[in-house]
Scaffold this motif. Structure first.
Motif, PDB file in Angstrom:
ATOM      1  N   ARG A  39       0.834  -1.215   0.000  1.00 50.30           N
ATOM      2  CA  ARG A  39       0.000   0.000   0.000  1.00 50.30           C
ATOM      3  C   ARG A  39       0.864   1.259   0.000  1.00 50.30           C
ATOM      4  O   ARG A  39       0.661   2.187   0.783  1.00 50.30           O
ATOM      5  CB  ARG A  39      -0.976  -0.001   1.168  1.00 50.30           C
ATOM      6  CG  ARG A  39      -2.066  -1.071   0.992  1.00 50.30           C
ATOM      7  CD  ARG A  39      -3.064  -1.076   2.108  1.00 50.30           C
ATOM      8  NE  ARG A  39      -3.792   0.187   2.186  1.00 50.30           N
ATOM      9  CZ  ARG A  39      -5.111   0.300   2.132  1.00 50.30           C
ATOM     10  NH1 ARG A  39      -5.858  -0.750   1.986  1.00 50.30           N
ATOM     11  NH2 ARG A  39      -5.680   1.477   2.244  1.00 50.30           N
ATOM     12  N   VAL A  40       1.822   1.286  -0.938  1.00 48.33           N
ATOM     13  CA  VAL A  40       2.745   2.413  -1.070  1.00 48.33           C
ATOM     14  C   VAL A  40       2.794   2.863  -2.527  1.00 48.33           C
ATOM     15  O   VAL A  40       3.027   2.045  -3.423  1.00 48.33           O
ATOM     16  CB  VAL A  40       4.165   2.040  -0.593  1.00 48.33           C
ATOM     17  CG1 VAL A  40       5.152   3.169  -0.871  1.00 48.33           C
ATOM     18  CG2 VAL A  40       4.159   1.687   0.885  1.00 48.33           C
ATOM     19  N   ALA A  41       2.573   4.165  -2.737  1.00 50.19           N
ATOM     20  CA  ALA A  41       2.768   4.782  -4.045  1.00 50.19           C
ATOM     21  C   ALA A  41       4.104   5.510  -4.002  1.00 50.19           C
ATOM     22  O   ALA A  41       4.392   6.231  -3.037  1.00 50.19           O
ATOM     23  CB  ALA A  41       1.642   5.762  -4.350  1.00 50.19           C
ATOM     24  N   ARG A  42       4.941   5.295  -5.030  1.00 50.94           N
ATOM     25  CA  ARG A  42       6.253   5.946  -5.074  1.00 50.94           C
ATOM     26  C   ARG A  42       6.330   6.902  -6.252  1.00 50.94           C
ATOM     27  O   ARG A  42       5.841   6.612  -7.336  1.00 50.94           O
ATOM     28  CB  ARG A  42       7.369   4.909  -5.144  1.00 50.94           C
ATOM     29  CG  ARG A  42       7.454   4.090  -3.869  1.00 50.94           C
ATOM     30  CD  ARG A  42       8.640   3.155  -3.858  1.00 50.94           C
ATOM     31  NE  ARG A  42       8.527   2.189  -4.954  1.00 50.94           N
ATOM     32  CZ  ARG A  42       9.552   1.489  -5.431  1.00 50.94           C
ATOM     33  NH1 ARG A  42      10.763   1.644  -4.939  1.00 50.94           N
ATOM     34  NH2 ARG A  42       9.369   0.632  -6.410  1.00 50.94           N
ATOM     35  N   ALA A  61      -0.623  13.779   2.544  1.00 50.70           N
ATOM     36  CA  ALA A  61      -0.809  13.999   1.109  1.00 50.70           C
ATOM     37  C   ALA A  61      -1.963  13.150   0.607  1.00 50.70           C
ATOM     38  O   ALA A  61      -2.367  12.170   1.243  1.00 50.70           O
ATOM     39  CB  ALA A  61       0.465  13.656   0.346  1.00 50.70           C
ATOM     40  N   SER A  62      -2.478  13.540  -0.552  1.00 52.40           N
ATOM     41  CA  SER A  62      -3.529  12.793  -1.243  1.00 52.40           C
ATOM     42  C   SER A  62      -3.120  12.633  -2.698  1.00 52.40           C
ATOM     43  O   SER A  62      -2.539  13.544  -3.294  1.00 52.40           O
ATOM     44  CB  SER A  62      -4.865  13.526  -1.176  1.00 52.40           C
ATOM     45  OG  SER A  62      -5.288  13.670   0.159  1.00 52.40           O
ATOM     46  N   GLU A  77      -5.088   8.465   0.419  1.00 59.36           N
ATOM     47  CA  GLU A  77      -4.575   9.396   1.424  1.00 59.36           C
ATOM     48  C   GLU A  77      -3.576   8.698   2.325  1.00 59.36           C
ATOM     49  O   GLU A  77      -3.662   7.493   2.554  1.00 59.36           O
ATOM     50  CB  GLU A  77      -5.708   9.919   2.306  1.00 59.36           C
ATOM     51  CG  GLU A  77      -6.705  10.774   1.605  1.00 59.36           C
ATOM     52  CD  GLU A  77      -7.774  11.290   2.559  1.00 59.36           C
ATOM     53  OE1 GLU A  77      -8.247  12.402   2.320  1.00 59.36           O
ATOM     54  OE2 GLU A  77      -8.128  10.592   3.527  1.00 59.36           O
ATOM     55  N   GLY A  78      -2.647   9.475   2.851  1.00 60.26           N
ATOM     56  CA  GLY A  78      -1.694   8.934   3.808  1.00 60.26           C
ATOM     57  C   GLY A  78      -0.595   9.928   4.095  1.00 60.26           C
ATOM     58  O   GLY A  78      -0.707  11.119   3.774  1.00 60.26           O
ATOM     59  N   GLU A  79       0.456   9.425   4.704  1.00 58.26           N
ATOM     60  CA  GLU A  79       1.626  10.254   4.990  1.00 58.26           C
ATOM     61  C   GLU A  79       2.779   9.809   4.108  1.00 58.26           C
ATOM     62  O   GLU A  79       2.892   8.633   3.759  1.00 58.26           O
ATOM     63  CB  GLU A  79       1.996  10.168   6.463  1.00 58.26           C
ATOM     64  CG  GLU A  79       0.944  10.836   7.330  1.00 58.26           C
ATOM     65  CD  GLU A  79       1.412  11.104   8.754  1.00 58.26           C
ATOM     66  OE1 GLU A  79       2.548  10.720   9.114  1.00 58.26           O
ATOM     67  OE2 GLU A  79       0.621  11.696   9.496  1.00 58.26           O
ATOM     68  N   LEU A 128       4.297   7.448  -0.548  1.00 63.04           N
ATOM     69  CA  LEU A 128       3.005   7.700   0.085  1.00 63.04           C
ATOM     70  C   LEU A 128       2.498   6.388   0.679  1.00 63.04           C
ATOM     71  O   LEU A 128       2.184   5.441  -0.049  1.00 63.04           O
ATOM     72  CB  LEU A 128       1.994   8.239  -0.928  1.00 63.04           C
ATOM     73  CG  LEU A 128       0.558   8.420  -0.425  1.00 63.04           C
ATOM     74  CD1 LEU A 128       0.480   9.460   0.680  1.00 63.04           C
ATOM     75  CD2 LEU A 128      -0.368   8.786  -1.572  1.00 63.04           C
ATOM     76  N   ASN A 129       2.451   6.324   2.003  1.00 63.19           N
ATOM     77  CA  ASN A 129       1.934   5.153   2.716  1.00 63.19           C
ATOM     78  C   ASN A 129       0.425   5.334   2.846  1.00 63.19           C
ATOM     79  O   ASN A 129      -0.049   6.135   3.653  1.00 63.19           O
ATOM     80  CB  ASN A 129       2.602   5.040   4.084  1.00 63.19           C
ATOM     81  CG  ASN A 129       4.082   4.803   3.940  1.00 63.19           C
ATOM     82  OD1 ASN A 129       4.498   3.767   3.462  1.00 63.19           O
ATOM     83  ND2 ASN A 129       4.880   5.786   4.325  1.00 63.19           N
ATOM     84  N   VAL A 130      -0.315   4.602   2.017  1.00 63.08           N
ATOM     85  CA  VAL A 130      -1.757   4.798   1.899  1.00 63.08           C
ATOM     86  C   VAL A 130      -2.484   4.192   3.097  1.00 63.08           C
ATOM     87  O   VAL A 130      -2.318   3.011   3.412  1.00 63.08           O
ATOM     88  CB  VAL A 130      -2.293   4.181   0.588  1.00 63.08           C
ATOM     89  CG1 VAL A 130      -3.801   4.356   0.488  1.00 63.08           C
ATOM     90  CG2 VAL A 130      -1.586   4.808  -0.619  1.00 63.08           C
ATOM     91  N   THR A 131      -3.278   5.025   3.766  1.00 63.32           N
ATOM     92  CA  THR A 131      -4.065   4.573   4.917  1.00 63.32           C
ATOM     93  C   THR A 131      -5.563   4.591   4.630  1.00 63.32           C
ATOM     94  O   THR A 131      -6.338   3.988   5.374  1.00 63.32           O
ATOM     95  CB  THR A 131      -3.783   5.445   6.156  1.00 63.32           C
ATOM     96  OG1 THR A 131      -4.029   6.820   5.818  1.00 63.32           O
ATOM     97  CG2 THR A 131      -2.338   5.286   6.625  1.00 63.32           C
ATOM     98  N   ARG A 132      -5.964   5.287   3.564  1.00 58.60           N
ATOM     99  CA  ARG A 132      -7.392   5.419   3.276  1.00 58.60           C
ATOM    100  C   ARG A 132      -7.620   5.680   1.801  1.00 58.60           C
ATOM    101  O   ARG A 132      -6.833   6.389   1.158  1.00 58.60           O
ATOM    102  CB  ARG A 132      -7.965   6.577   4.089  1.00 58.60           C
ATOM    103  CG  ARG A 132      -9.428   6.840   3.871  1.00 58.60           C
ATOM    104  CD  ARG A 132      -9.946   7.923   4.818  1.00 58.60           C
ATOM    105  NE  ARG A 132     -11.339   8.173   4.545  1.00 58.60           N
ATOM    106  CZ  ARG A 132     -11.809   9.275   3.975  1.00 58.60           C
ATOM    107  NH1 ARG A 132     -10.999  10.251   3.662  1.00 58.60           N
ATOM    108  NH2 ARG A 132     -13.095   9.418   3.765  1.00 58.60           N
TER     109      ARG A 132
END
Length: 138
Positions: A39-42, A61-62, A77-79, A128-132
């Motif tokens: 669940r990571v976008a790079r 960030a989003s 969304e995530g940090e 981006l570590n996606v949490t939602r």
């Protein structure tokens, strides 16, 4: 993987939203690769950009991805974690930049030139570590 997450695919073009000092969003069109399991976008970007300055101050960030017809969309969304700035053609940041490039573009015709450019351009990786997720799938 749910239908919203599927809109991201494993790579693509998206809009990254970060927060300016006055609280308004700063938007940037970017290319990204996504690892659904982690669940990571790079994202590859340059040090000194507005998005990097914003994320150093506030890591939230989003990432917005729309379908080709814009009838469906997903927001992740995530940090964000920020890698070190590329400092040598064989450092860990450049190795990650090579991996990001391969996942987005495929093979590069001149890897030594690419590696040198990553250092020269002071590139880094945003993770981006996606949490939602939220959005609409039609």
């Amino acid at each position: 993987m749910d239908r919203l997450e599927q809109l991201l695919g494993d790579r693509g073009r998206a809009v990254l939203a970060t927060l300016k000092t006055d609280g308004r969003p700063q938007l940037a069109t970017i290319d990204f690769c996504y690892d659904a399991e982690a669940r990571v976008a790079r994202i590859s970007t340059v040090d000194g950009s507005a998005k990097v300055a914003n994320l150093r101050r506030d890591p939230r960030a989003s990432l917005y991805v729309g379908s080709a017809d814009l009838a469906s969309y997903a927001v992740a969304e995530g940090e964000v974690e920020i890698s070190a700035v590329a400092a040598a053609a064989d450092d860990a940041t450049v190795e990650e930049l090579v991996d990001v490039y391969c996942r987005i573009q495929g093979e590069h015709p001149d890897w030594p030139d690419y590696r040198a450019a990553m250092v020269r351009d002071r590139r880094l990786v945003l993770r981006l570590n996606v949490t939602r997720f939220y959005g609409l799938v039609r």
